[in-house]
Design an enzyme around this catalytic site. Structure first.
Site, PDB file in Angstrom:
ATOM      1  N   GLY A   8       2.389  -6.263  -2.156  1.00 49.01           N
ATOM      2  CA  GLY A   8       3.703  -6.510  -2.183  1.00 49.01           C
ATOM      3  C   GLY A   8       3.969  -7.440  -3.166  1.00 49.01           C
ATOM      4  CB  SER A   9       7.087  -9.888  -4.100  1.00 54.07           C
ATOM      5  OG  SER A   9       6.856 -10.894  -3.022  1.00 54.07           O
ATOM      6  CD  GLU A  30      -1.541  -3.126  -5.681  1.00 48.83           C
ATOM      7  OE1 GLU A  30      -0.910  -3.578  -6.438  1.00 48.83           O
ATOM      8  OE2 GLU A  30      -1.168  -2.342  -4.805  1.00 48.83           O
ATOM      9  N   GLY A  86       2.576 -12.822  -2.042  1.00 49.17           N
ATOM     10  CA  GLY A  86       0.883 -12.927  -2.226  1.00 49.17           C
ATOM     11  C   GLY A  86       0.607 -14.309  -2.403  1.00 49.17           C
TER      12      GLY A  86
HETATM   13  C1  UN1 Z   1       1.653   0.902  -5.040  1.00 51.30           C
HETATM   14  O1  UN1 Z   1       2.987   1.140  -5.768  1.00 51.30           O
HETATM   15  O2  UN1 Z   1       1.730  -0.091  -4.447  1.00 51.30           O
HETATM   16  O3  UN1 Z   1      -1.365   4.558  -8.648  1.00 51.30           O
HETATM   17  C2  UN1 Z   1       0.489   1.660  -5.208  1.00 51.30           C
HETATM   18  C3  UN1 Z   1      -0.255   4.988  -8.057  1.00 51.30           C
HETATM   19  C4  UN1 Z   1      -0.538   5.039  -6.529  1.00 51.30           C
HETATM   20  C5  UN1 Z   1      -0.556   3.772  -5.865  1.00 51.30           C
HETATM   21  C6  UN1 Z   1       0.559   2.762  -6.121  1.00 51.30           C
HETATM   22  N1  UN1 Z   1      -1.732   5.903  -6.353  1.00 51.30           N
HETATM   23  O4  UN1 Z   1       0.794   4.848  -8.753  1.00 51.30           O
END
Ligand code: UN1
Length: 502
Positions: free
Chosen positions: A233-234, A255, A238
Site C-alpha cells: 500500500g501507501s 511493498e 507502510g
Molecule cells: C502492485 O501494483 O502492487 O509488476 C503490484 C506488476 C505486477 C504487480 C504489481 N505484476 O506490475
C-alpha cells in the site's frame, strides 16, 4: 454480479446485509453490502490460525505443495469469473483482470516446485567430529494486508509461498475490494475440500479473511502471535505498520509506493518505447505501484517521441473496462480523481505544461464512474510534485543531455521500486544495471517498469520499503532459519580454541 459471485461459490450472506458498502468503480453502483469483522474477531482468528499452524507445520513441505497445486487447479477453473469480478470491483480492464488471476496461477505453480526446494545449507565446522547445517522451518501466522489495485494477486504471492513454507495466513484486504477476497476464500475452501477428498489432512482456518477498517488491520499488526506482516500500500500505511511491528520486534515485508521512471536514450527503438510507455503509464489507469510516472528522455529525441506519444494518448479508448478495445478503465473513486486534479494543478504551479489529457471523461460513460484521459505533462525539472507518487495516469516528461544526469534524475526520488531504460547501446544498458546505475529493486532494459513476472523477487528500496515478495528466494522471509551444530565425536572442543576445563 450475483451470478458471478454464486458461480464462484460465494454465499449470498457474504455480500448482502452487511454494513460495508462496496461500489463498482465502473459505474458507481453498489455491488455488495459486506459484513465486517470487529477487532475482537482478530484475536479469535489468531487463535484459530495458531492451532492451524501447530498441525500444518508438521505436514511435509511437498505435501503442502500438493495443496497449493490443487489451489492452482481451482483458480484455473474460475479464471474467467474471478477475472471479471476483479474488473467489476477495482475497474482494471478485463484483460488485466484475467492477467491478475493468471499471476495467481503462476505463483501457485512456482510454489509447488518450491515445496521440494526449500533448501538449506551444510557448513564446514572448524571442530573435528562436528558438522553444521542451516535449516528453514515454518514461521507462523502471516498477516497479509493488500491494496485495491491488485486485489487478488498480491494475496496469492504471499499465500502460495506461506502455505508451502508451513504458515497459515490471515488476510485483511482493502476495504474497497472485499468481494474479490471473499471469492478467493471460497476458491481456497474448494481446494481444501479436494485435498481432504484425496485423503490428506489440512487444518481449518489455514487461510482466513478479515474484512474491516484500520482498527482491524491495526489489531492484526500489533499482535505478537503474527510473526510476519506483509503489507502492500501507501508509504504512510507502510510506515505505520513498520513502526508497530518493529516495536514488538516482529518481521515486516513492505511493498509500498513506486515512482518509476524510463530513460529514453538517443539510440532507443522509439516505436517500441511508445508501446511500453503506454502500457506502463496508462495501463490499470496508472494505478499500479509499478506504473510509469516519469519519462527522462534525451533532448535529441524528445520532440519525436512526444509527437508519437501525444498522438497515441489522443487515440486511447477510455471507458467501460469490460468492453473489448477499452485500454483505460476508471479510477478507483472520487478521492483518487481529486488527488489527480490537485497533482496536475501543482505541476502547473511548478512550471509544468499539460501536453494532453488530465480531464474527466463523461461521454459514453455510465453513471458515477471516475474516468479520466491520461495526462502527459512536460516538466522543467524534477520538482516536488514529480517526486510524489500520485496513483493516477499522469506521466511527467523531463529531458537530459548526459546519461549521468539521467541516472541521477532516475535515482533522485524517495521511492525505489521499478526502473527501465530504452537503448540499443550495450554500454548504457549495462551501466544502468550496474551498481552505479538504477537504485531500484527492479531494473529493465527495453521493456517498461510494470508487469513483472512472478519468477523474480518483487519489491524495492528506499521508501518502497525494502521487502521482496513472489519469486527467487523471497520464500525465506516466510520461514525461520536455524543454524544447527551436531557433535558426533566423543570430545567437546570449543570453538575459537577456547579452553574451559575443570
Ligand atoms: C502492485 O501494483 O502492487 O509488476 C503490484 C506488476 C505486477 C504487480 C504489481 N505484476 O506490475
Amino acid at each position: 454480479m450475483a451470478r458471478i459471485l454464486s458461480a464462484l461459490g460465494v454465499a449470498d450472506k457474504a455480500f448482502n446485509g452487511g454494513d460495508l458498502k462496496v461500489c463498482s468503480p465502473v459505474d458507481g453502483a453498489v455491488i455488495g453490502m459486506v459484513p465486517q469483522h470487529k477487532t475482537s474477531d482478530v484475536e479469535k482468528a489468531i487463535k484459530v490460525s495458531q492451532a492451524a499452524f501447530e498441525q500444518w507445520k508438521t505436514v511435509p513441505a511437498p505435501v503442502r505443495g500438493e495443496f497449493v497445486r490443487l489451489l492452482g487447479m481451482e483458480l484455473r477453473t474460475v479464471k474467467d469469473d474471478l477475472g471479471r469480478l476483479v474488473t467489476l470491483e477495482c475497474g482494471k480492464i478485463l484483460s488485466e483482470g484475467l492477467g491478475e488471476v493468471q499471476e495467481m496461477i503462476d505463483i501457485c505453480d512456482f510454489a509447488v516446485g518450491l515445496s521440494r526446494q526449500l533448501y538449506g545449507l551444510t557448513i564446514q565446522s572448524e571442530r573435528p567430529g562436528h558438522h553444521m547445517r542451516e535449516t528453514w522451518h515454518p514461521l507462523g501466522t502471516v498477516g497479509v494486508i493488500t491494496a485495491f489495485n491488485f486485489p487478488v494477486a498480491v494475496w496469492a504471492w504471499n499465500a502460495a509461498l506461506a502455505f508451502v513454507c508451513g504458515d497459515p495466513v490471515i488476510w485483511k484486504p482493502s476495504e474497497k475490494t472485499p468481494l474479490t477476497a471473499i471469492a478467493c476464500q471460497a476458491v481456497f475452501d474448494r481446494a481444501v475440500k479436494a485435498f481432504r477428498a484425496a485423503g490428506h489432512t489440512i487444518p481449518d482456518g489455514l487461510n482466513q479473511v478479515l474484512v474491516g477498517g484500520r482498527d482491524v488491520g491495526r489489531a492484526l499488526v500489533e499482535h505478537h502471535d503474527v510473526p510476519l506482516v506483509s503489507a502492500t500500500g501507501s508509504v504512510p500505511m507502510g510506515r505505520a505498520v513498520a513502526e508497530v511491528v518493529a516495536k514488538r520486534l516482529g518481521r515486516s515485508l513492505l511493498e509500498l509506493g513506486g515512482n518509476n521512471a524510463m530513460i529514453v536514450a538517443p539510440s532507443a527503438d522509439l516505436d517500441m518505447a511508445v508501446r511500453a510507455i503506454l502500457f506502463g503509464a496508462v495501463g490499470t489507469a496508472g494505478q499500479r505501484c509499478t506504473s510509469l510516472r516519469r519519462l527522462i528522455v534525451h533532448e535529441s529525441v524528445r520532440d519525436r517521441l512526444l509527437e508519437s506519444l501525444t498522438k497515441a494518448y489522443g487515440s486511447l479508448r477510455v471507458g467501460n473496462p469490460l468492453e473489448t478495445g477499452t485500454l483505460v478503465g476508471p479510477l478507483i473513486d472520487e478521492a483518487s480523481f481529486t488527488a489527480m486534479q490537485s497533482a496536475l494543478k501543482n505541476a502547473g504551479a511548478q512550471g509544468g505544461k499539460v501536453l494532453v489529457g488530465g480531464d474527466r471523461v463523461s461521454d459514453g460513460i455510465m453513471g458515477g464512474g471516475y474516468y479520466v484521459r491520461p495526462a502527459l505533462v512536460s516538466m522543467p525539472g524534477q520538482s516536488d510534485v514529480v517526486k510524489q507518487e500520485t496513483f493516477a495516469p499522469i506521466l511527467y516528461v523531463m529531458t537530459y543531455k548526459d546519461m549521468k544526469d539521467a541516472v541521477a534524475l532516475q535515482n533522485g526520488v524517495p521511492q525505489g521500486l521499478s526502473s527501465c531504460i530504452f537503448t540499443m547501446d550495450v554500454r548504457e544498458a549495462e551501466s544502468f544495471l550496474s551498481a552505479a546505475g538504477s537504485d531500484c529493486g527492479i531494473a529493465n532494459v527495453n521493456i517498461g517498469p510494470s508487469g513483472a513476472e512472478i519468477g523474480g523477487a518483487f519489491g524495492g528500496e528506499k521508501e518502497t520499503g525494502g521487502g521482496r515478495e513472489s519469486g527467487s528466494d523471497a520464500w525465506k522471509t516466510y520461514m525461520r532459519r536455524q543454524t544447527q551444530t551436531v557433535n558426533y565425536s566423543s570430545a567437546l572442543p570449543l570453538a575459537q580454541g577456547v579452553v574451559f576445563d575443570l
